[in-house]
Design a protein around this motif. Structure first.
Motif, PDB file in Angstrom:
ATOM      1  N   VAL A  76       0.837  -1.208   0.000  1.00  0.00           N
ATOM      2  CA  VAL A  76       0.000   0.000   0.000  1.00  0.00           C
ATOM      3  C   VAL A  76       0.868   1.252   0.000  1.00  0.00           C
ATOM      4  N   VAL A  77       1.908   1.244   0.837  1.00  0.00           N
ATOM      5  CA  VAL A  77       2.810   2.395   0.898  1.00  0.00           C
ATOM      6  C   VAL A  77       3.527   2.594  -0.430  1.00  0.00           C
ATOM      7  N   LEU A  78       3.988   1.514  -1.021  1.00  0.00           N
ATOM      8  CA  LEU A  78       4.694   1.605  -2.304  1.00  0.00           C
ATOM      9  C   LEU A  78       3.780   2.147  -3.395  1.00  0.00           C
ATOM     10  N   ASP A  79       2.543   1.658  -3.426  1.00  0.00           N
ATOM     11  CA  ASP A  79       1.587   2.146  -4.430  1.00  0.00           C
ATOM     12  C   ASP A  79       1.271   3.619  -4.212  1.00  0.00           C
ATOM     13  N   ALA A  80       1.139   4.020  -2.939  1.00  0.00           N
ATOM     14  CA  ALA A  80       0.838   5.424  -2.635  1.00  0.00           C
ATOM     15  C   ALA A  80       1.986   6.335  -3.067  1.00  0.00           C
ATOM     16  N   TRP A  81       3.218   5.855  -2.849  1.00  0.00           N
ATOM     17  CA  TRP A  81       4.396   6.642  -3.232  1.00  0.00           C
ATOM     18  C   TRP A  81       4.480   6.811  -4.748  1.00  0.00           C
ATOM     19  N   GLY A  82       4.434   5.698  -5.458  1.00  0.00           N
ATOM     20  CA  GLY A  82       4.517   5.764  -6.914  1.00  0.00           C
ATOM     21  C   GLY A  82       3.331   6.465  -7.532  1.00  0.00           C
ATOM     22  N   ALA A 126      -2.721   8.792   1.197  1.00  0.00           N
ATOM     23  CA  ALA A 126      -3.336   7.495   0.961  1.00  0.00           C
ATOM     24  C   ALA A 126      -3.273   6.536   2.144  1.00  0.00           C
ATOM     25  N   THR A 127      -2.448   6.811   3.152  1.00  0.00           N
ATOM     26  CA  THR A 127      -2.235   5.823   4.218  1.00  0.00           C
ATOM     27  C   THR A 127      -2.846   6.196   5.568  1.00  0.00           C
ATOM     28  N   GLY A 128      -3.378   7.395   5.708  1.00  0.00           N
ATOM     29  CA  GLY A 128      -3.908   7.820   7.007  1.00  0.00           C
ATOM     30  C   GLY A 128      -2.878   8.489   7.886  1.00  0.00           C
ATOM     31  N   LEU A 129      -1.666   8.698   7.379  1.00  0.00           N
ATOM     32  CA  LEU A 129      -0.622   9.343   8.170  1.00  0.00           C
ATOM     33  C   LEU A 129      -0.985  10.792   8.495  1.00  0.00           C
ATOM     34  N   THR A 130      -1.718  11.423   7.609  1.00  0.00           N
ATOM     35  CA  THR A 130      -2.177  12.798   7.853  1.00  0.00           C
ATOM     36  C   THR A 130      -2.977  12.891   9.140  1.00  0.00           C
ATOM     37  N   ASP A 131      -3.896  11.956   9.336  1.00  0.00           N
ATOM     38  CA  ASP A 131      -4.746  11.981  10.534  1.00  0.00           C
ATOM     39  C   ASP A 131      -3.926  11.800  11.808  1.00  0.00           C
ATOM     40  N   ARG A 132      -2.943  10.904  11.792  1.00  0.00           N
ATOM     41  CA  ARG A 132      -2.149  10.639  12.993  1.00  0.00           C
ATOM     42  C   ARG A 132      -1.325  11.865  13.403  1.00  0.00           C
ATOM     43  N   ILE A 133      -0.661  12.489  12.439  1.00  0.00           N
ATOM     44  CA  ILE A 133       0.157  13.657  12.778  1.00  0.00           C
ATOM     45  C   ILE A 133      -0.746  14.831  13.141  1.00  0.00           C
TER      46      ILE A 133
END
Length: 448
Positions: A47-53, A329-336
């Motif tokens: 998922v992280v790889l797809d979000a990055w690319g 794409a991963t929800g990292l925005t919400d955590r920070i």
């Protein structure tokens, strides 16, 4: 002063030894973001790889807009009228102190209009002033030429974040909508804080000039090595139709008149100056550059030189777009965002954003690309705290340029022209930074 100079030299050595190239920083931040998305949020590696690319090319429009800010400002700085104006300005100071104060004021004024223009034109003005006033301290003069990058550019007409969110179709439009610049750049708070910063640093430039016995002067041989832009010569003899067009003013004049007419009509139909955005500002600076260069031949020669400084934007922005893709794409925005909410209140949030953005800027000195990283979680936290988004945009913008004063990245073109090293001017820049930081921090506490 000596203690500050020693501290500044130590900071310079730290930067030289531990702060890597801009590309290396972008790769390291990519790896850190991937690790956070997997370790903190729990996203799977695919998922992280797809979000990055998948995010790699999402900021192509923004990348081109930032490249044009630098390109058009550089082009304008190489025009004959700008050079003539700078030559005239260089003759105004009547003392070494007034020379450094004038240099600071002009640098900040130019950066307010376009940071690319300020970098190039300020370097030119250093040369002109040093020739007319050999008694000026050359280190301080060069340091003052850099003030605009640390005090006014991100509060002015080439400001990445405020102009981006005022541009229809920007990558945050679904979250923010369009925020016109009368709520950011032309707000009473931003204009007042800009004037206060300019007044403070201009006065400081006057006060910092050393006594005559401690003044460091530039060697005449150094000044002779600082070259000017040399326009192409018009071919002699009978010109072919193609040569005539390339060396005639006709096409540039037509383009310039059409461009200025469109600009005036755009403002007239869309509410005046609040209709400015990245595209309109870039269009206007390009129009002025075409008009003032006079001929296609001169414009093309200047374009070759201006394009030589765009490599950093072209190489770095896709990497930051990939980081933006991971955040989105991963929800990292919400955590920070949750972390910022836990550390802030509605009143303190703008000041915290200002200080945080300044710290990050020291290691990621790119206002446009860094906005793609910080904006998602800062705006998320602002929404939870009830802070108006325009306050976040301005706090980010001021923090982004604050540590430019003590970061060598954007000073490199100026230093290359001036034939100095960053450690030669860092002592003066550090004093300016320590005076400027409390003023702006207090401003954003009150703004909150």
């Amino acid at each position: 002063m000596e203690t500050l100079v020693r501290f500044a030299e130590g900071l310079g050595r730290f930067s030289a030894r531990f702060v890597p190239s801009a590309f290396a920083i972008a790769v390291l931040l990519t790896l850190l973001t991937m690790a956070l998305a997997m370790g903190w949020v729990g996203a799977s590696p695919p998922v992280v790889l797809d979000a990055w690319g998948g995010g790699f090319w999402e900021l192509l429009t923004f990348s081109m807009q930032m490249a044009l800010v630098m390109f058009t400002g550089y082009l304008l700085a190489l025009t004959a009228p700008v050079k003539a104006m700078l030559e005239w300005v260089a003759g105004l100071p009547k003392s070494p102190r007034s020379a450094t104060a004038l240099m600071a004021a002009v640098s900040m004024a130019l950066a307010y209009f376009n940071w690319g223009l300020s970098l190039v034109a300020s370097a030119m003005l250093v040369r002109f002033i040093a020739r007319r006033r050999p008694d000026v301290d050359y280190r301080l003069l060069v340091a003052c030429a850099y003030f605009g990058l640390g005090a006014t550019w991100h509060a002015g007409l080439s400001a990445s974040a405020p102009l981006l969110v005022a541009t229809p179709g920007h990558f945050l439009e679904k979250q923010l909508g369009v925020i016109p610049i009368d709520r950011t750049l032309f707000s009473l708070f931003n204009v007042g804080l800009t004037l206060a910063a300019v007044a403070l640093l201009t006065a400081l430039a006057w006060a910092l000039h050393p006594s005559p016995e401690r003044t460091v002067r530039v060697e005449p041989a150094v000044l002779e090595k600082l070259g000017d832009f040399v326009p192409p010569e018009k071919p002699k003899g009978r010109l072919s139709p193609a040569e005539w067009l390339d060396h005639a003013w006709l096409l540039n004049a037509i383009f310039g008149v059409l461009g200025l007419a469109w600009f005036a009509r755009h403002l007239w139909l869309n509410g005046g100056w609040k209709a400015l955005n990245l595209n309109v500002v870039n269009f206007t600076f390009l129009t002025l550059a075409v008009l003032l260069h006079g001929t296609p031949a001169r414009l093309l020669k200047a374009s070759e030189e201006a394009a030589s400084v765009l490599h950093g934007i072209v190489l770095q922005f896709p990497l930051y777009a990939g980081i933006y893709g991971i955040f989105k794409a991963t929800g990292l925005t919400d955590r920070i965002g949750e972390l910022f909410v836990s550390l802030s209140t509605q009143q303190t949030f703008p000041a915290i954003v200002y200080l945080y953005s300044g710290v990050v800027n020291y290691f990621v000195p790119s206002g446009g690309s860094k906005w793609a990283i910080e904006a998602p979680y800062l705006l998320d936290a602002a929404g939870r705290l009830g802070v108006a988004p325009e306050k976040v945009v301005l706090a980010y913008a001021w923090g982004d340029m604050a540590t430019d004063l003590i970061q060598p990245f954007w000073a490199l073109p100026l230093l290359a022209v001036a034939r100095l090293e960053f450690k030669d001017i860092l002592g003066f820049l550090l004093v300016a930074f320590l005076a400027y930081l409390p003023l702006v921090t207090l401003g954003f506490f009150l703004f909150g």
